[in-house]
Scaffold this active site. Structure first.
Site, PDB file in Angstrom:
ATOM      1  N   HIS A  24      12.568   4.983   2.837  1.00  0.00           N
ATOM      2  CA  HIS A  24      11.146   5.351   2.976  1.00  0.00           C
ATOM      3  C   HIS A  24      11.008   6.758   3.543  1.00  0.00           C
ATOM      4  O   HIS A  24      10.243   7.586   3.026  1.00  0.00           O
ATOM      5  CB  HIS A  24      10.482   4.323   3.879  1.00  0.00           C
ATOM      6  CG  HIS A  24       8.985   4.268   3.790  1.00  0.00           C
ATOM      7  ND1 HIS A  24       8.295   4.334   2.599  1.00  0.00           N
ATOM      8  CD2 HIS A  24       8.038   4.140   4.761  1.00  0.00           C
ATOM      9  CE1 HIS A  24       6.991   4.237   2.839  1.00  0.00           C
ATOM     10  NE2 HIS A  24       6.817   4.132   4.144  1.00  0.00           N
ATOM     11  N   SER A  43       3.388   7.633   3.584  1.00  0.00           N
ATOM     12  CA  SER A  43       3.232   6.180   3.651  1.00  0.00           C
ATOM     13  C   SER A  43       1.753   5.793   3.741  1.00  0.00           C
ATOM     14  O   SER A  43       0.989   6.049   2.809  1.00  0.00           O
ATOM     15  CB  SER A  43       4.038   5.639   4.836  1.00  0.00           C
ATOM     16  OG  SER A  43       4.082   4.233   4.808  1.00  0.00           O
ATOM     17  N   ASP A  92       5.990   8.832  -0.654  1.00  0.00           N
ATOM     18  CA  ASP A  92       6.253   7.392  -0.681  1.00  0.00           C
ATOM     19  C   ASP A  92       5.079   6.591  -0.124  1.00  0.00           C
ATOM     20  O   ASP A  92       5.176   5.987   0.952  1.00  0.00           O
ATOM     21  CB  ASP A  92       7.542   7.044   0.076  1.00  0.00           C
ATOM     22  CG  ASP A  92       8.188   5.775  -0.495  1.00  0.00           C
ATOM     23  OD1 ASP A  92       8.164   5.600  -1.731  1.00  0.00           O
ATOM     24  OD2 ASP A  92       8.697   4.957   0.282  1.00  0.00           O
TER      25      ASP A  92
END
Length: 451
Positions: A252, A158, A182
Site C-alpha cells: 500500500h 489511500s 493507491d
C-alpha cells in the site's frame, strides 16, 4: 566533545530555531489515541520555498494572515490516509521537500490525523466526507480571493484519494488535477461514483494502484490508471505474515515511494496500455500507437504531458514494472527468439546485458514460453537497470524440470529492441543454448530486413 555530543547540540539548535520561527508540525498521536478514538479536526500546514522546513498553520477564514500564502502561485494539497497508530506519515517530509524543489508552489499538508487515527476504520471512512466538506469550503474561499482552481493539484493517499474526490465533486470538477496514490478499497469497492473518487472529480485524474488485493481499490478510477507490477505483491515487500506490520502495509505504501522518484526524475517508468497484467507480461501490449507521436505515457508527476491525449481516450489502463528497491524504475526490451529445433520447446529465459563495469539482468519466468521451429516467440524483458552501451549479452535457457533430461535450444536468431530509446535493435544468430548453461556473446546491429 564526543560525536554524539555534536549531534545532540545540533538537534538542540534545530529545535530552538524551529521554536523561534514558530513552526507548526503535523499532529503526532499514538496508539492510545487510536484506541480511544479521535474526533475530526482539520489543520492546514503551509509550506513554500520561503518556509520549506517550517510549516505555518493556515486560518480557515483569513487567507491574508499568512504572508507566504501567495494565491497567484499554483497550490498543491497533500492528503494522507488512515493512521491506525496515530503517527505522522514517514514519507511526508520527503514529499514536501521534493515538490517544493521541483516547483514554486503553495504546498498545503492537510493534517486530519484527528479523525484518521482510530482503530475503528469505519469511523475514519465516515470522517472523509466531513474532511472534504471542510476542505472544499477553504478552496471556495481561495476562489473568492481570485485563486485559479485549475492550478490546484490534490495528491491523496489511500483514504486521502477519496477525500480529494469528494472535494472535487463538491467543486463540480473544477480543480485542475487529482493524483490518487493507491486509493482505499475497503468500504469503497462496489460503491457508485458519488461515494468514491472518479474521473469527473477534476479536470484530470491520474491513479496508481499497488495493493488491489488488500487495502487498495481494484477497478480503474481516473482518466489514466497505472498498475505497478499488476497492482499486487510489490517486489521487495514481505511475503509472509511473520514479517510483522510491514506485511500488511508495504504494498500500500509503495505507491508514495514510487511517486516520489518521479518528482525529482530519479526514475522514469514507461507504462503500456493493456487489458490484463498477463497479456502485458507476455509482451502482447507493447504498442504505443494510440498515443501518437507522444508515445506511451510515463508514470508519475510528469504524466500531465499526455493530458489532452488521455482526455480524448476517456479512460486508459496501463501497466509497468519496478524493482524491489530504489531506484525503482526498470528498463524494458522486446526480445524476439526464433529457433530451429524440430520439436517444440517450453521454458524460461534469463538475459544479462553487460556494459562498462556494469550488468543488468532480466529473468522471464512468469510463465513458460513456447518456442517453435521458424516461428518468432516474443518476450518482454524488464531489466533492473539501463545499460547505456551494451558490449556483451548472456543468455540462459531453463525448463524448470529437475528430473527430466536436459534440453538444448537451437536459436536461429535473437533480437533485442530497447523500448525506451529509439535505436537500432541488437541481434545474434546461430546460438546453441544448453539447459541451465549461460552463453555469452557480442551482439551486432540487426540487419534492416530483420526489423
Amino acid at each position: 566533545m564526543f560525536p554524539w555530543q555534536h549531534l545532540a547540540l545540533l538537534l538542540l539548535i534545530t529545535v530552538h530555531i524551529c521554536k523561534a520561527q514558530d513552526c507548526d508540525e503535523f499532529t503526532d498521536l499514538d496508539i492510545s489515541h487510536a484506541i480511544i478514538g479521535t474526533n475530526l479536526k482539520i489543520r492546514l500546514l503551509l509550506y513554500t520555498r520561503e518556509n520549506g522546513t517550517c510549516g505555518k498553520l493556515l486560518s480557515h477564514t483569513n487567507l491574508t494572515a499568512h504572508p507566504h500564502f501567495n494565491l497567484s502561485r499554483p497550490t498543491t494539497f497533500i492528503i494522507h490516509g488512515y493512521r491506525p497508530t496515530g503517527s505522522p506519515p514517514n514519507w511526508l517530509f520527503s514529499l514536501t521537500e521534493q515538490l517544493l524543489e521541483r516547483e514554486d508552489i503553495n504546498l498545503i499538508v492537510v493534517d486530519w490525523n484527528y479523525g484518521a487515527a482510530n482503530v475503528n476504520y469505519f469511523k475514519a471512512v465516515e470522517n472523509t466526507h466531513k474532511a472534504a466538506q471542510n476542505l472544499s469550503e477553504f478552496i471556495e474561499l481561495m476562489a473568492k480571493h481570485n485563486a485559479n482552481l485549475s492550478s490546484i493539484h490534490m495528491i491523496g493517499v489511500s483514504l486521502g484519494a477519496h477525500i480529494s474526490g469528494f472535494v472535487g465533486a463538491i467543486l463540480s470538477g473544477s480543480i485542475g488535477r487529482i493524483t490518487a496514490l493507491d486509493p482505499a478499497g475497503p468500504q469503497f469497492t462496489g460503491t457508485p461514483p458519488e461515494d468514491r473518487l472518479d474521473s469527473s472529480d477534476a479536470q484530470f485524474v491520474d491513479v496508481l494502484h499497488t495493493d488491489i488485493d488488500a487495502l487498495g481499490f481494484r477497478e480503474p478510477l481516473g482518466h489514466i490508471d497505472f498498475y505497478a507490477n499488476g497492482g499486487t505483491d510489490q517486489p521487495g515487500c514481505p511475503k509472509t505474515i511473520f514479517s510483522g506490520g510491514s506485511y500488511f502495509k508495504c504494498d500500500h505504501q509503495r505507491s508514495v515511494l514510487l511517486y516520489l522518484e518521479t518528482i525529482n526524475r530519479t526514475c522514469t517508468s514507461k507504462a503500456f496500455p493493456c487489458s490484463s497484467y498477463k497479456d502485458f507480461q507476455d509482451g502482447n501490449c507493447l504498442s504505443c500507437e494510440k498515443f501518437g507521436a507522444a508515445g506511451c505515457p510515463v508514470f508519475g508527476h510528469d504524466v500531465m504531458r499526455w493530458k489532452d491525449i488521455l482526455l480524448n481516450l476517456r479512460q486508459t489502463k496501463v501497466f509497468f514494472t519496478t524493482n524491489g528497491v530504489s531506484p525503482f524504475c526498470m528498463t524494458n526490451y522486446r526480445v524476439d527468439v526464433m529457433i530451429w529445433n524440430e520439436d517444440v520447446r517450453w521454458g524460461y529465459i534469463t538475459i544479462k546485458l553487460h556494459g562498462n563495469d556494469e550488468e543488468a539482468v532480466a529473468t522471464i519466468d512468469h510463465s513458460a514460453a513456447k518456442f517453435q521451429k521458424f516461428k518468432e516467440t516474443r518476450l518482454f524483458a524488464n531489466f533492473d537497470k539501463d545499460i547505456g552501451s551494451v558490449k556483451k549479452v548472456s543468455l540462459q535457457f531453463s525448463t524448470g524440470n529437475v528430473f527430466k533430461p536436459k534440453y538444448k535450444l537451437r536459436v536461429l536468431r535473437v533480437r533485442l529492441t530497447h523500448l525506451e530509446r529509439d535505436e537500432r535493435p541488437l541481434c545474434r544468430y546461430d546460438i546453441l543454448l544448453k539447459e541451465n548453461k549461460e552463453v555469452t556473446f557480442r551482439p551486432i546491429l540487426c540487419e534492416e530486413s530483420n526489423f
